[in-house]
Scaffold this motif. Sequence first.
Motif: not given
Lengths: 361, 715
Positions: B234-238
Motif C-alpha cells: 500500500w505504501e509503494v502504491m500510494s
Amino acid sequence: MAFAESQNPLRVHRIPQSRYIDAVRWLSPVSPSDRFAAIAYFDADTNSPSIEIAYVDPNPQSSSPTLTPQSSWTSPSRISSLKTAHSTPQPLLAAATFSGSLHILASDLINGGVMESEATVSELGFHSGPVSAVDLREGGTECVSVGEDGRVNLVSFVGDSSKLSYRRIFDANGLVGYTAVKWASPSEFATGGYGFGIQWWDQRTSGGPVLQFKGNWCQGKTSGIVHSIDIHPSRKHTCLAGGSSGTVFAWDRRAAQQPIVLSGAGTGEAPNSLLSESEVWEVQYDRYTRRSNISNISSTRILPVMICSEDGILAVIEQGEEPLELLAEPCAINSFDIDQQNPSNVICSLEWESLAILTRS
Amino acid sequence: MPGVSSDSARGALVPLSPESPAAAVYPLRHGLKSPISRLSISWSRGNSLRVSVFAAPSSDGSVNDGDGGKVVEVKLGGGDGEISEAHWRRMAYGSVSPFALLQSRKNAVSSLSKMSMNSSPYDGDWWDYIMEYSKDINALLVNQKSASVPVLDDPKSFITKGEEPTSLKAAWELLEMFYAEKPSHSWLPERLVDWLADYDSLFSGTHPTVHSKLVDFQKELVNLQVVEDDPKYWEVMSSALAVGWLNIVVKMLRLHGSYRLDQLSNRETENGLVEAVAVLISKMPRMRLEHEAGKLGECYKAKPDFVKAWEKWRGQINKLDSSAFWFQCAHQQTREGLRSMLQIMLGNANSLCSATYNWIELYISHFLYMRPLTVGLESMYSLAQKSIQLKPMASAHRLMGLIIGILGENTEVVLAECLKGFGPWMVAHAIELLTAGSDHAEMLLHEERQNLGGISIEELHRLVYAQVLSSFPLTWQIAPIYLISCMKHGMVLLQILLSKQPVQDNQLLLKSIEICRLYELHSVTSNIMKIAGVHHWKHGRKGSGVFWLQQARDEYRLNRIALQLFDSVGKTISDESFKQWEGLIQLLGSDSKTAGGLEFLHKYRDFKKSLRQIHDGKATDSARQAVESLISLMKNPSTPQRFWLPLLYDSLKLLNWKERPLLNVSQTNLLLNKLQELSMARLRPDFIESELPPQALNSVRLALGTNLGRAILEE
C-alpha cells in the motif's frame, strides 16, 4: 554532381566503434553468404593498436548490419598500411606499422576466424621510420614495402620460418620518399611519392626504377603526394593514382609523360564543380558496374574508379562523366575497400571512430 | 595545481586542492629500483600528466638495469562515471553538425533581420531550428548499453527496464522543455511529471525515491503470497500514485488478492472498492496535449473543459470516500490503503508529503493533485521553494540545483550548475538554448566583459570547450568548428592549435593543412610546411624535406639546404648513386622559382650526364653538350664558388680534347677569369678547400692555357 540516392538504391549503415580505425579491408569469404572484414584499430584510451577480424552480418531482417569480433591480434605499433590477399580458406594479411615493422598474419575463417601471426620483420634497417605502404601479391608469397626513407623492400615468406627474409630492391637514401605501392604482375610493381611522381619497377632489373612518370606535371599549380595506387589486372599498362588536392589521375605507360586527369588538379574546372579539393586517401577500380561487359570499354578509356577523401566524400568517377557521390560525411573517410566477390558491398572507415557499410543494389 | 608528494620513495602523485575534501592518490608504476632524485611533470594529451622520473645515480658508480629514468603517463580522474570516454567522444563528434548548422542558420536569420528592420529575429522557423538542434543533441545522449525490452508482458512486473537513464540526458531534457520548446508554459507541470517518471531513478543513488522503493518491492514480490497483507504494498502504491505513475498503480492494484477467481465470491465488496479506485485512477483528468498510447488518464487541452472534468472527478472521489461500502470491507489493510490513496487523489497535503521521498517528488505531486493549473515560472518557483522547505535535503543532486536555477530564471545559476555538474560540453551547447528565446539571457551572455578579457560569457565557454577538445588527439580536429564561432579570440587560438600539431606523420600533417585551407590560414599552412620540411630534412628524408619547403615556397631554407646538399653532391654523385639523385632532381622540377639554390643541381645533373655519355663512347656531340653545360654552370651566379674547381677538374678531358679544341677563345677566357677569381678567393680566410688532389689547380690552369693556344690557332 550526381547523387547516388536518386538513381539506384543505396543502403548505408554507420557503426560506431569507440576506437580509431587506421585501416579496413574485406577478407575473401569461405562461403558466398559469409562476410568477414579485417579492421586495424587504435584505442586512444589505452594507447593500444590491434587488428581484429570481424564477422559482418548483413542482417537483412532488421535494418542495420552488425559486426561480431572474431579474433584480435595486438600490434606493437599503429598500423600504417594493411593489405589482404585472397587465398582460401586462410586469407593472408600484410600489416605495416609506424615503427617500421611488417607482419604477415593468417586468419582461419572456418575455425572462428582465429588470427595468427605467421611472420614478422622488425629488425633495424628494414625501414628507417614508418613503413608508408605495403602490398601483398595476389595469391603469391611476396610482399613489397616502401617508406619515406626511400627504401623499397621485397619480403618473401616461403616455408614456415617465422623470421621473414627480405631483399632490398632499392635504397634512395631519403633523397626520394615513397608513399604508395601496388603490384602489377608477379615481377612488376608501381610506387608513388612526392610531386605526383610514379615509378615503375621490375624486380628482375636492379638499380632503380625501370620507368618514371615525372612528378610536378601540374606546373605552376600546387603539387602533391600520391596516397594510393591501383592497377587493374586487365589493364596493366595503366597506373591509377590518387593524392593531394582532390587529384585522381592515370598514367598510361604507353603514352609517355602525359597524365590522364580524372579529377582535381589540372582539370581546369571551376573549383566549385570539383568533386573534392582535399586529400584523396584511397583509390580503387570499382568492379561494380551495370554495364554487361567491361571489355566493351575501349582500352584507352579509364575504368570506373572509387575514391574516398579527407572532406568526407566517397564517390565513383567515370572518365568524361559526372562523378557519382555515394557518401558525403561531415568527417574524413580515411580508407575503404570494395568486396572482391560481391562488389556491391563497400566498407569504409570514418575519422570519427566509426565504420560505414554500403550496399548497392 | 598538482603537487608532488614529498614521500618520493612511494612514488605517487597527490593533487592538492583546497576544495576537495579527500586527496586522490595516483600510483606511479615507474619500475625504477634506485631512489628517485628528481621529478618533472608536464601536461600530456587530454587529462593525462606526463611524469619524468629521474633516478639518483648509484653511489658505487656501477651501471644497473633500471638506472637513469623513466617517463610515465598518469591519467587523472575518471571523469563522469556514467559516461565513458568513448561515449563522450561520440557525443563530441555528433554535436558538431547540429552546432554548425544552428550557427549558420543564426547568421542567416540575423542578416535577414538586419535587412528588414521591423521583423523580430525570433520569427517563423526560428523555433523549429532550435528544436531541431535540441533534438539532434538529445539523440546523442542515448546510452548505448540499453537493455532490451522483454517481449512477454509479465503480469507481476510493473517496472519495465528500458535504456539506462543518464543525468546528462535528464539535464538536457530539462533545458529543452524550458528553453527550446516554443514557450507554452501551461504544459510545463505535466512535462515535469513525465520527466520525473523517466529520471526518478537517477536520484536513487543517494536517497530513497519512489523508484527505488518500487524496485525493492518488485524484488520482494516473488516471495509474497498475499500482497494486500503487506503494508509495503500500500505504501509503494500510494507513492507511485503521488508522482502520477498511474499505469503502474493500476497494474499493482490488479495484483490484489480479491481478483483471484477462488476469492472473488467472498470478497465481492472489497474487490468492488479496489476496482472503483482503479477506475478512478485511470480516469484522472490531465491538463495536457496528449498522452503516449496506452497511458492512463484523460487529456484536456482547453482549461474550461479540464476544470469541469476535474471537479467532476473529485466529486466522484469524494462520493466514493464517503460511501457506506467501506464498512462492509472486512480487510483492514485494503480499507486503509485505498482510503489513503483517495486522500492523495484529493490532494491532502499530509498524505502527499508522507508518500514522497524528496522535494522533487513532492513538488510533482502538488502539480498533480493540488495545483494542476499552476502557470508561469514565478509560481512554479515559489511552489518549489515550499516543497524544499517541507522536504529539505542534506546534499542536493546536481539535477536539483539545475531545476532550481531554471525555475528561478537565473541564467548565471543555470550556467554554473551546467558547468559544475556536466562539464564544458554541456555549457557550450546549452548556451544555444538559453539564449534562444530570452533577450535578457542573450544580453547577459553576449555582453563583452572587461573581467573576461573583453569576451562574452558565451565565447568564454566555447573557448573552454574547444580547449578540452584540442587536448585530445582524436578530437582536436573538431575544435576549429567551435573556435571560429568565437569572434574575439577564436582565430588566434585556432592558429596556435594548428601550429602545435605534430608534423611527423604525413596523414596528420595533411589533415592540419586541410583545416588551414578551409579557414584560409595561408600563413599557418606555410609555417606548418616549413616545420615539416625541416623535420624531414633533419631525419634524413631529404626528398620529403625539399618537397615541403618547396610547397611552402621557402627560398631561404631551400638555399640553406642547397649548401648542405652540395656537400654530399661533391662526395656522392657517382654513377651508381645517380639513380637516387635522379628522383630528387625530378622533384625539384625545372621551375627554378620553387627550386631555390637547388637549380644548380639540375644543371649539374645535365653536365654529369653528358660527361658520362662521353665515357660511353658517344663522342663529339656529347662533348659539345658537356661544354655547353659547363659554360652555363660557370656563368650562372647560383653555382657556388667552391664547385668551380671540381667542375673544371671534372672537365679536364674536355679541355684536352684530342681532335680539336672544344672551347673557343671567349669561353676559355671566361674560365681563366673564373680560375683567377678563385685564386684570389683562396687568400680569404673563409675559403673552403675542395677535396681534390693538390695539383688539380695547376693541371686545370695548364689545360686551359693549352686550349687557349689551340683555340687562337684555330680561329
